[in-house]
Design a protein around this motif. Structure first.
Motif, mmCIF file in Angstrom:
data_model
loop_
_atom_site.group_PDB
_atom_site.id
_atom_site.type_symbol
_atom_site.label_atom_id
_atom_site.label_comp_id
_atom_site.label_asym_id
_atom_site.label_seq_id
_atom_site.Cartn_x
_atom_site.Cartn_y
_atom_site.Cartn_z
ATOM 1 N N LYS A 1 -28.349 -20.680 45.952
ATOM 2 C CA LYS A 1 -28.435 -18.754 45.887
ATOM 3 C C LYS A 1 -27.405 -18.048 46.687
ATOM 4 C CE LYS A 1 -32.393 -16.003 46.848
ATOM 5 N NZ LYS A 1 -33.673 -15.961 47.423
ATOM 6 N N GLU A 2 -27.233 -19.213 48.176
ATOM 7 C CA GLU A 2 -25.845 -18.492 48.837
ATOM 8 C C GLU A 2 -24.556 -18.300 48.325
ATOM 9 O OE1 GLU A 2 -24.137 -20.036 53.273
ATOM 10 O OE2 GLU A 2 -25.685 -20.865 52.484
ATOM 11 N N HIS A 3 -24.436 -20.161 47.476
ATOM 12 C CA HIS A 3 -22.903 -19.659 47.125
ATOM 13 C C HIS A 3 -22.688 -19.496 45.788
ATOM 14 C CE1 HIS A 3 -21.617 -21.638 50.707
ATOM 15 N NE2 HIS A 3 -22.490 -22.838 50.373
ATOM 16 N N ARG A 4 -23.878 -19.254 44.618
ATOM 17 C CA ARG A 4 -24.023 -18.768 43.025
ATOM 18 C C ARG A 4 -22.899 -20.133 42.909
ATOM 19 N NH1 ARG A 4 -24.419 -12.920 42.120
ATOM 20 N NH2 ARG A 4 -25.289 -14.087 40.249
ATOM 21 N N PRO A 5 -22.462 -21.502 43.260
ATOM 22 C CA PRO A 5 -21.539 -21.957 42.279
ATOM 23 C C PRO A 5 -21.067 -21.445 40.797
ATOM 24 C CG PRO A 5 -23.606 -23.423 43.942
ATOM 25 C CD PRO A 5 -23.653 -22.098 43.522
ATOM 26 N N ARG A 6 -20.188 -21.956 40.349
ATOM 27 C CA ARG A 6 -19.733 -22.250 39.074
ATOM 28 C C ARG A 6 -20.498 -22.820 37.925
ATOM 29 N NH1 ARG A 6 -13.213 -20.758 36.902
ATOM 30 N NH2 ARG A 6 -14.001 -20.967 34.810
ATOM 31 N N TYR A 7 -20.678 -24.339 38.879
ATOM 32 C CA TYR A 7 -21.028 -25.030 37.764
ATOM 33 C C TYR A 7 -21.944 -25.131 37.464
ATOM 34 C CZ TYR A 7 -16.471 -25.964 36.648
ATOM 35 O OH TYR A 7 -14.501 -25.404 36.042
ATOM 36 N N ASN A 8 -23.620 -24.382 37.910
ATOM 37 C CA ASN A 8 -24.500 -24.730 38.292
ATOM 38 C C ASN A 8 -25.016 -24.310 37.825
ATOM 39 O OD1 ASN A 8 -24.048 -25.232 41.662
ATOM 40 N ND2 ASN A 8 -26.326 -26.056 40.725
ATOM 41 N N ARG B 1 -12.053 -30.084 38.673
ATOM 42 C CA ARG B 1 -11.955 -29.512 40.012
ATOM 43 C C ARG B 1 -12.187 -29.563 40.882
ATOM 44 N NH1 ARG B 1 -12.749 -23.017 38.429
ATOM 45 N NH2 ARG B 1 -11.662 -22.970 40.318
ATOM 46 N N ALA B 2 -12.440 -30.152 41.064
ATOM 47 C CA ALA B 2 -13.335 -30.572 42.673
ATOM 48 C C ALA B 2 -12.057 -31.611 43.116
ATOM 49 C CB ALA B 2 -14.753 -31.721 42.031
ATOM 50 N N ALA B 3 -11.796 -30.740 44.310
ATOM 51 C CA ALA B 3 -10.507 -30.776 45.221
ATOM 52 C C ALA B 3 -11.684 -31.844 46.365
ATOM 53 C CB ALA B 3 -10.298 -30.181 45.575
ATOM 54 N N ASP B 4 -12.745 -31.625 46.517
ATOM 55 C CA ASP B 4 -13.638 -32.259 47.658
ATOM 56 C C ASP B 4 -15.214 -32.693 47.102
ATOM 57 O OD1 ASP B 4 -13.631 -32.998 50.063
ATOM 58 O OD2 ASP B 4 -13.593 -31.252 51.396
ATOM 59 N N GLU C 1 -9.636 -26.520 45.079
ATOM 60 C CA GLU C 1 -8.596 -26.918 46.033
ATOM 61 C C GLU C 1 -8.544 -25.592 46.951
ATOM 62 O OE1 GLU C 1 -5.847 -24.990 42.456
ATOM 63 O OE2 GLU C 1 -5.341 -26.855 43.791
ATOM 64 N N ASN C 2 -9.200 -24.849 46.686
ATOM 65 C CA ASN C 2 -9.823 -23.425 47.939
ATOM 66 C C ASN C 2 -10.196 -23.613 48.732
ATOM 67 O OD1 ASN C 2 -7.239 -22.094 46.253
ATOM 68 N ND2 ASN C 2 -8.133 -21.379 44.737
ATOM 69 N N GLY C 3 -11.339 -24.634 48.311
ATOM 70 C CA GLY C 3 -12.090 -25.096 49.221
ATOM 71 C C GLY C 3 -13.773 -24.175 49.017
ATOM 72 N N GLU C 4 -13.952 -23.453 47.482
ATOM 73 C CA GLU C 4 -14.775 -22.932 46.877
ATOM 74 C C GLU C 4 -15.996 -23.979 46.426
ATOM 75 O OE1 GLU C 4 -15.638 -19.659 43.603
ATOM 76 O OE2 GLU C 4 -13.600 -20.067 43.888
ATOM 77 N N VAL C 5 -17.039 -23.822 46.873
ATOM 78 C CA VAL C 5 -17.860 -24.455 46.704
ATOM 79 C C VAL C 5 -18.255 -24.120 44.934
ATOM 80 C CG1 VAL C 5 -20.770 -24.964 46.290
ATOM 81 C CG2 VAL C 5 -18.952 -24.794 48.649
#
Length: 638
Positions: A83-90, A59-62, A22-26
């Protein structure tokens, strides 16, 4: 428009999909051969059995997606986005630190070989990465013993060598001195070629080349050069003896296996080069909760080989089928520039290799867990120690001094170092006491004084640019000084520290027996509970310092005994005694040596060697062992 609203418009094409909160974070990046089928699978009832997928969907909002021409392009884009975003669930391969490589500067006329953590396209060759700095330093040390090459930073060009005399490395046969023009460019680059063969694991080819050059030197009557090459061949063969030959078809393989833990998993890689098992490396992956073995290994393949300097022709995996492997295989082939095969062996020697890797991965993860537990307990002990002693902060670096001697003879002192509650043996130091040979108090004062004097000397050299902090041995100051003893030893240590301007550093003494802790300010010693982790930490540190001091004392005592024995041998003066003491560690070693081995010691000749040999191997007579000249033998071997 929410995630559910976008599901119906997803294309049936390859690409990358991105979930945001919801905050736009990947929070997750994935790739698919069909975006429509893959993304919809997250919202089916069966997907809810996986806790990680449930948390992701909640948690997925978009949702975003990027269409690509094929699955391989999607894989490459996915790798870059993770590598760029280091997503929480990867699943994420830990690479927040730079790994060391061995760099061979082939673009230079006279290449160097050194350790680096930066890979740049400058015409050099890189071997690595090594996950342990100790392993790369050990490899470099082996190379320098086998092949002399320069390590200095001088800019040397063919026909324009730097002026000046060779440095010490030339005289100890660690460098052929191209700076002084003592080796041609062609000869020097031949040495570097041998280094590269060794690092590639092609030791058999190296032995053949060295053998050819040895025979050529013999034909030219260059016997000294032939002897050097003979010794090199023997050294390389000793390395080969420690390598397990697995395949006669000289294949290059990486063998992968995974051990899963709670939130942290480990992938172990066995390196097989030219049919020989050369070594292993291990890598930690984060955010692996709920991930299967296939998912973890696939994530590792994509992230590790994207930055690896070398990709083998074949990669072996456990029999855990993953739908992405064909695309990963094609992507790796493009990276390498030739065919890369990913195999899941089900029988034979390759299957045994995968099982070996799996067992090593399991043991490595258990060791890592144990290490983490030790670190946790050490941190608790340090915090307790800071509280009990009233220190301003947690003492991350502890230094302990101890003294060892027998009736004042060969008095030595030791310095043991603990960092974060664990031994740091490479930072231990020892002192041969110069002044007080039968006074523990004065010996402690001298050792402490010399330690902090060396800090002042090194600080001056570092400030003037004549010494680097990496080369300095005493530049790091302790957070707490510990001495083995009581109030008297502590007073001597404090005196030395205060005279040199280090009175602000806390110091304590730990007395044996009652295990009381003496401090500078308290009138009475501190008695910590016997089960106190802080006390146990101090005891381990004190015991390490004691062990190190006793070991050094015994070594000096043994040398003194050996020196006194050699003084009785005719023709063995001070210079030859020193040479023999350097070449042989004990009386037993000299007693076992042949006349040829004794004669090979620098400064010795055949006659002197035979005198030493006769002394340790006297003629057998009626009265038993005889010394040279018929007298009784004073020091039998052993």
């Amino acid at each position: 428009m929410g995630v559910g609203d976008k599901l119906s418009s997803l294309p049936d094409r390859p690409g990358v999909y991105i979930f945001r909160d919801e905050n736009g974070e990947v929070i997750y990046v994935g790739k698919a051969s069909s975006l429509k089928n893959r993304v919809r699978s997250y919202f089916q009832a069966s997907a809810g059995a996986n806790p990680k997928v449930r948390a992701l969907v909640r948690r997925a909002a978009d949702l975003e997606y990027i269409v690509t021409d094929n699955e391989v392009e999607a894989l490459l884009l996915e790798s870059n986005l993770i590598k760029e975003h280091r997503p929480r669930y990867n699943v994420y391969l830990r690479d927040d630190k730079s790994y060391p490589y061995l760099k061979v500067t082939l673009a230079e006329d006279f290449p160097r070989v050194f350790i680096t953590r930066r890979v740049v396209r400058d015409g050099s060759r890189y071997f690595g990465p090594y996950t342990e700095a100790g392993a790369v330093r050990e490899t470099l040390d082996v190379l320098r013993r086998l092949f002399p090459f320069r390590t200095c930073g001088q800019k040397l060009e063919e026909g324009r060598p730097a002026k000046g005399r060779p440095c010490l490395n030339y005289h100890i046969k660690r460098c052929p001195a191209p700076c002084a023009g003592l080796i041609s460019r062609e000869e020097y680059r031949a040495v570097i070629h041998q280094v590269c063969l060794f690092l590639e694991g092609r030791q058999e080819d190296l032995v053949k080349e060295l053998t050819r050059r040895m025979k050529e030197a013999s034909r030219k009557l260059e016997f000294e050069r032939a002897a050097e090459l003979r010794d090199q061949i023997a050294a390389v063969k000793r390395v080969l003896e420690g390598q397990k030959v697995l395949f006669t078809d000289a294949g290059d393989l990486d063998v992968l296996a995974c051990a899963r833990g709670e939130g942290l998993s480990l992938v172990l890689v066995l390196f097989v080069r030219h049919g020989k098992l050369l070594g292993k490396d291990q890598f930690f992956l984060e955010r692996t909760e709920g991930a299967g073995e296939a998912e973890i290994l696939t994530a590792f393949l994509k992230q590790h080989y994207a930055r690896a300097d070398y990709i083998p022709a074949e990669i072996l995996l456990p029999d855990a089928e993953a739908e992405e492997l064909p695309a990963v295989e094609e992507w790796l082939s493009r990276l390498k520039g030739s065919r890369v095969k990913i195999s899941l062996p089900r029988r034979g020697k390759k299957k045994e290799l995968v099982e070996m890797a799996a067992e090593n991965a399991r043991l490595a993860l258990e060791e890592a867990r144990a290490g983490a537990e030790i670190s946790r307990r050490s941190d608790e002990a340090l915090q307790e120690l800071a509280k009990e002693l009233g220190l301003p902060g947690v003492p991350r670096r502890l230094e302990c001094f101890d003294v060892s001697h027998i009736q004042g003879a060969e008095t030595v002192a030791s310095l043991a170092v603990f960092e974060d509650g664990r031994p740091a043996p490479h930072q231990y130091r020892r002192f041969k006491i110069r002044t007080a040979q039968n006074d523990d108090y004065a010996a402690i004062e001298e050792a402490v004084s010399r330690r902090f004097t060396r800090f002042l000397e090194e600080r001056e050299l570092i400030n003037s640019g004549r010494l680097s902090t990496r080369e300095a041995g005493f530049y790091r100051l302790p957070d707490l000084v510990v001495v083995d003893g009581g109030r008297g030893q502590l007073a001597c240590a404090r005196k030395a520290m205060e005279e040199l301007g280090f009175g602000h550093i806390p110091a304590v003494a730990l007395a044996k027996g009652e295990e009381l802790v003496y401090t500078a300010d308290a009138a009475e010693p501190l008695s910590l509970p016997r089960d106190s982790e802080a006390l146990k930490l101090l005891q381990r540190l004190r015991d390490e310092a004691h062990r190190f001091a006793v070991t050094y004392h015994r070594k000096l005592r043994q040398k003194r005994t050996l020196r006194s024995v050699l003084e009785e041998v005719p023709g063995i003066g001070p210079a030859r005694r020193r040479a023999l003491l350097k070449a042989f560690p004990s009386l037993e070693a000299i007693g076992r040596a042949t006349p040829e081995e004794l004669a090979a010691v620098p400064g010795m000749n055949r006659r002197a060697a035979e005198e030493v040999y006769r002394y340790f191997h006297p003629a057998e007579g009626e009265d038993g062992l005889q010394a040279p000249g018929g007298g009784p033998r004073r020091h039998p071997p052993g």
